[in-house]
Design an enzyme around this catalytic site. Structure first.
Site: not given
Ligand code: AMP
Length: 288
Positions: A29, A35, A147
Site C-alpha cells: 500500500g 506500484h 527495485k
Molecule cells: P511494496 O508495496 O513496497 O511491497 O511494493 C509492491 C511492489 O511494487 C513490489 O513488487 C515492488 O518491487 C514494486 N515497487 C516498489 N517501488 C517500485 C518502483 N519505484 N518502481 C517499480 N516497482 C516498484
C-alpha cells in the site's frame, strides 16, 4: 471495483472468473508511481486484475518499521479505481494469520546475500505471504518491481521450484526526476536527506559508465567507487554495497563480460533505502 477483506469472499469472486487471464499485484500500500506502473501493465495484459494491500508483519524484523509503515487506504483505493482495478484485497492481520502459523517458505541460496543477509527472516516472510496470496488469488501473471531485485529472484525461484502456475513479470524501477527510486518510505526523508539520497542512483549509474570504458574492472573497485560516493553525503549510513553476477548473485573478482548487479542499502536516519542497477553485457532488459 470490489473491495474485499476476507479470504472466503476473495475465493468466491475468484471462482466467478474462470476462463479469464488473472493479473495480480501484491503491495504493502501507500501507492506511488512504481506500484501504478505494475497495475497498469497488469491491466494491459490481463482480463481481471487484483491488487492486494497488506503490510505483512512476517517480513519485518523486531527493530524495523512495521508499526510505522505509512498507510492511506482511501487514497490507495481511489488510485486503484482510477486505473480500473477489478478487485482490491485488503485483509487485516487476523485474516491472513488467524492463528499461530507454523509453516514458512524458505528459498535458499538467492536469499543469502544483500537484504537476505542483512534482514534475517525477511525473505521467509515474503515467500510465505506471497505463497498464501497466490493460493488465494490463483493468478496467471503476477507483477513485481525490479527495485526489489532480490525479491524478484526469490519469487521467481519459488514459483519454479514449487510449480506455481503463475508467470512472474519483472517490471522496471520507476524513479523521481532526479533519479531517486520511488518508494513508500521516501516520505520519511527530511529535505536534506531527500537531496542526499540522490547519490544512490547517481553513483550506481556512474559505475556503469566507468566499467564500460574499462576504468573500473574488479568487483572491489566498483564497490569502493560507490562506497566513497555515498560516504560523501554526511547523512548516509551504508548497510551494504555489493557488486555481484546477475542473475545468480555470485561473487566475482575480475569482470568478464557477464551481467553485473550493483546493489545498495543505505540508511538516512531510521529510513532504509535500497536501490540497484543492472549492467547488461549480453543484451536483455535493463529495468533502469
Ligand atoms: P511494496 O508495496 O513496497 O511491497 O511494493 C509492491 C511492489 O511494487 C513490489 O513488487 C515492488 O518491487 C514494486 N515497487 C516498489 N517501488 C517500485 C518502483 N519505484 N518502481 C517499480 N516497482 C516498484
Amino acid at each position: 471495483m470490489k473491495i474485499i477483506k476476507s479470504v472466503a469472499d476473495l475465493r468466491d469472486e475468484r471462482m466467478k472468473q474462470t476462463h479469464k487471464t488473472i493479473g495480480f499485484v501484491p503491495t504493502m500500500g501507500y501507492l506511488h508511481e512504481g506500484h501504478i506502473s505494475l497495475l497498469e501493465k497488469a491491466k494491459m495484459e490481463c482480463d481481471w486484475v487484483v491488487l492486494s494491500i497488506f503490510v505483512n508483519p512476517l517480513q519485518f524484523g523486531p527493530n524495523e518499521d512495521f508499526t510505522l509503515y505509512p498507510c492511506d487506504e482511501a487514497r490507495d483505493l481511489a488510485i486503484a479505481k482510477k486505473i480500473g482495478i477489478d478487485l482490491v484485497f485488503v485483509p487485516g492481520v487476523e485474516e491472513m494469520y488467524p492463528e499461530e502459523s507454523l509453516t514458512r517458505v524458505n528459498v535458499r541460496q538467492v536469499t543469502e546475500r544483500l537484504c537476505g543477509a542483512k534482514r534475517p527472516g525477511h525473505f521467509d516472510g515474503v515467500a510465505t505471504v506471497v505463497t498464501k496470496l497466490f493460493h488465494m488469488v490463483q493468478p496467471d501473471r503476477a507483477y513485481f518491481g525490479m527495485k526489489d531485485v532480490q525479491q524478484v529472484a526469490v519469487i521467481t525461484q519459488m514459483v519454479k521450484d514449487l510449480h506455481f502456475p503463475t508467470t512472474i513479470v519483472p517490471c522496471p524501477t520507476i524513479r523521481e526526476a532526479d533519479g531517486l527510486a520511488k518508494s513508500s518510505r521516501n516520505v520519511y526523508l527530511n529535505q536534506v536527506e531527500r537531496v542526499q539520497a540522490t547519490i544512490l542512483h547517481q553513483s550506481l549509474t556512474e559505475v556503469e559508465q566507468r566499467v564500460r570504458t574499462g576504468a573500473l574492472q574488479t568487483a572491489s573497485e566498483m564497490v569502493t567507487y560507490v562506497t566513497e560516493k555515498i560516504k560523501s553525503q554526511p547523512l548516509a549510513h551504508i548497510d551494504y554495497v555489493e557488486a555481484l553476477t546477475y542473475p545468480r548473485f555470485e561473487t566475482f573478482h575480475q569482470w568478464e563480460q557477464e551481467d553485473i548487479l550493483l546493489a545498495v542499502a543505505v540508511f538516512f536516519g531510521r529510513t532504509r533505502l535500497i536501490d540497484n542497477h543492472l549492467i547488461r553485457f549480453k543484451g536483455g532488459e535493463t529495468y533502469v
